[in-house]
Write a protein that holds these residues in place. Structure first.
Motif, PDB file in Angstrom:
ATOM      1  N   HIS A  26       0.827  -1.216   0.000  1.00  0.00           N
ATOM      2  CA  HIS A  26       0.000   0.000   0.000  1.00  0.00           C
ATOM      3  C   HIS A  26       0.859   1.263   0.000  1.00  0.00           C
ATOM      4  O   HIS A  26       0.528   2.263   0.641  1.00  0.00           O
ATOM      5  CB  HIS A  26      -0.962  -0.013   1.192  1.00  0.00           C
ATOM      6  N   LEU A  27       1.966   1.195  -0.743  1.00  0.00           N
ATOM      7  CA  LEU A  27       2.790   2.376  -1.043  1.00  0.00           C
ATOM      8  C   LEU A  27       3.385   3.016   0.209  1.00  0.00           C
ATOM      9  O   LEU A  27       3.638   4.221   0.236  1.00  0.00           O
ATOM     10  CB  LEU A  27       1.974   3.414  -1.829  1.00  0.00           C
ATOM     11  N   SER A  57       2.057   3.802   2.937  1.00  0.00           N
ATOM     12  CA  SER A  57       1.169   4.877   3.388  1.00  0.00           C
ATOM     13  C   SER A  57       0.095   4.305   4.308  1.00  0.00           C
ATOM     14  O   SER A  57      -0.695   3.444   3.882  1.00  0.00           O
ATOM     15  CB  SER A  57       0.516   5.566   2.193  1.00  0.00           C
ATOM     16  N   VAL A 108      -3.343   5.164   2.893  1.00  0.00           N
ATOM     17  CA  VAL A 108      -3.801   4.249   1.848  1.00  0.00           C
ATOM     18  C   VAL A 108      -4.277   2.935   2.465  1.00  0.00           C
ATOM     19  O   VAL A 108      -5.282   2.361   2.031  1.00  0.00           O
ATOM     20  CB  VAL A 108      -2.679   4.006   0.820  1.00  0.00           C
ATOM     21  N   VAL A 146      -7.786   3.597   3.849  1.00  0.00           N
ATOM     22  CA  VAL A 146      -8.777   3.696   2.768  1.00  0.00           C
ATOM     23  C   VAL A 146      -9.062   2.318   2.189  1.00  0.00           C
ATOM     24  O   VAL A 146     -10.216   1.966   1.899  1.00  0.00           O
ATOM     25  CB  VAL A 146      -8.279   4.663   1.678  1.00  0.00           C
ATOM     26  N   SER A 147      -8.021   1.517   2.039  1.00  0.00           N
ATOM     27  CA  SER A 147      -8.185   0.188   1.452  1.00  0.00           C
ATOM     28  C   SER A 147      -9.105  -0.690   2.291  1.00  0.00           C
ATOM     29  O   SER A 147     -10.056  -1.290   1.771  1.00  0.00           O
ATOM     30  CB  SER A 147      -6.817  -0.475   1.305  1.00  0.00           C
ATOM     31  N   TYR A 177      -4.001  -5.765   8.320  1.00  0.00           N
ATOM     32  CA  TYR A 177      -3.845  -4.318   8.189  1.00  0.00           C
ATOM     33  C   TYR A 177      -3.284  -3.714   9.479  1.00  0.00           C
ATOM     34  O   TYR A 177      -2.465  -2.789   9.432  1.00  0.00           O
ATOM     35  CB  TYR A 177      -5.181  -3.685   7.835  1.00  0.00           C
TER      36      TYR A 177
END
Length: 368
Positions: free
Chosen positions: A276-277, A279, A282, A285-286, A351
């Motif tokens: 997720h870069l 971030s 991100v 949001v994911s 996550y």
């Protein structure tokens, strides 16, 4: 306002599943698949290289299949194992021409474990083609011939292959098969062949390099401090003008990545931040979006909302369709689609691990 919000949600969710369906059907038509082949007589010298840290439980099942492929050499590196990996590998390699076990050196400053193990293997290898494969990948008859044929056909400097998932227990079925879903529904194969570094993917379970290109790049020193070393290697290879190719293993290879739900969480949790870069925004949001499109439709009243039933159906069908394409066709494999409404909830611990400053893997700690 509520009507506008509902319409925006409906259109965004519809667009999301439309995109995934389009990518999936494009990949069904275009993603290369390996077919078992005999090893050709006229071929470059081939080294199969296996980094192994606490892998005795896997190598007892997988190493015999690798040794039977007919490679010029098979090297196993025992990377500080505490479970008898080295001794088991030596017994299995005994009497097999070209097969030997290396004792890994201590981890130098600035290196992560797997890149360092691969660098040592490459240093000891004598092949013109270097095939790195994980200890949990089971090679079937004709697999080496299939890899060499695809490497030749694609004219790639690096061919990365996705073995078919083999999941046995309920715990490992919960989120592990999502690897194949992400590959086949998010990443269009024709786009991955473009020369742009961002359009890259790779899988450390099997990476076949032309030796000249690997050495030109500096080997795994190129990704010495990366946890997601496979994807980053593919990106940096493209940055330097190299050619990257991808393929599905089909019946040639299968992998049992993790043997429980906690093991899946730990394994995916070490990569999710980088996927997720790097971030955390991100990441947030994911997970929020996946809860919105896979879980929320089952919590909203759908009596008069046919579009909610469409979202529910799309979520339920996704995993079984991917499984059919990859060859996972047993009833238990296809039934995994029923997990769709709770999959984002099951992924929450992954996550949360991604939000940590450090992640652990096989007894080592790495900075995020």
């Amino acid at each position: 306002m509520k009507l506008d919000l509902a319409r925006a949600y409906r259109e965004a969710a519809r667009g999301f599943f439309t995109y995934k369906a389009a990518v999936f059907f494009l990949n069904v038509l275009t993603f290369p698949r390996l077919r078992p082949r005999p090893v050709p007589r006229e071929r470059p010298r081939v080294s199969i290289l296996i980094p192994a840290r606490d892998e005795a439980h896997n190598l007892v099942h997988t190493l015999p299949g690798v040794l039977a492929q007919g490679a010029d050499e098979v090297l196993v590196l025992d990377d500080g194992s505490r479970d008898g990996t080295g001794g088991l590998a030596r017994r299995l390699c005994a009497g097999v021409p070209g097969a030997r076990v290396l004792c890994g050196e201590g981890l130098p400053p600035g290196w992560h474990g797997k890149p360092w193990a691969c660098q040592q293997l490459a240093r000891a290898a004598t092949g013109d083609v270097l095939i790195f494969t994980d200890a949990d990948v089971r090679w079937g008859p004709g697999a080496l011939g299939a890899v060499l044929a695809e490497l030749t056909r694609s004219d790639a400097d690096l061919l990365s292959v996705w073995p078919r998932q083999r999941n046995v227990t309920l715990g490992e079925r919960l989120i592990t098969p999502l690897v194949e879903v992400v590959l086949l529904t998010f990443l269009p194969a024709p786009g991955l062949r473009l020369p742009f570094p961002a359009a890259s993917a790779a899988n450390g379970q099997l990476m076949a390099f032309r030796r000249a290109a690997y050495d030109r790049l500096g080997g795994h020193a190129l990704v010495r401090s990366e946890v997601l070393e496979d994807v980053i290697f593919g990106q940096r290879l493209k940055e330097r003008g190299g050619r990257l190719a991808l393929a599905l293993a089909g019946e040639c290879m299968e992998v049992r990545m993790y043997r429980s739900y906690p093991a899946s969480v730990a394994g995916f949790g070490k990569n999710v931040y980088r996927v997720h870069l790097r971030s955390r925004a991100v990441l947030a949001v994911s997970i929020g979006w996946h809860l919105a499109v896979y879980t929320l439709p089952w919590l909203l009243p759908a009596r008069r909302a046919r579009w909610l039933w469409a979202l529910r159906a799309a979520g339920l069908l996704e995993r079984p369709l991917v499984s059919l394409v990859t060859g996972r066709r047993r009833p238990a494999d296809l039934a995994e689609g029923l997990l769709s409404p709770v999959t984002p909830l099951l992924a929450l611990p992954v996550y949360l691990r991604g939000l940590r400053r450090q992640v652990g893997w096989k007894g080592r700690e790495y900075e995020q």
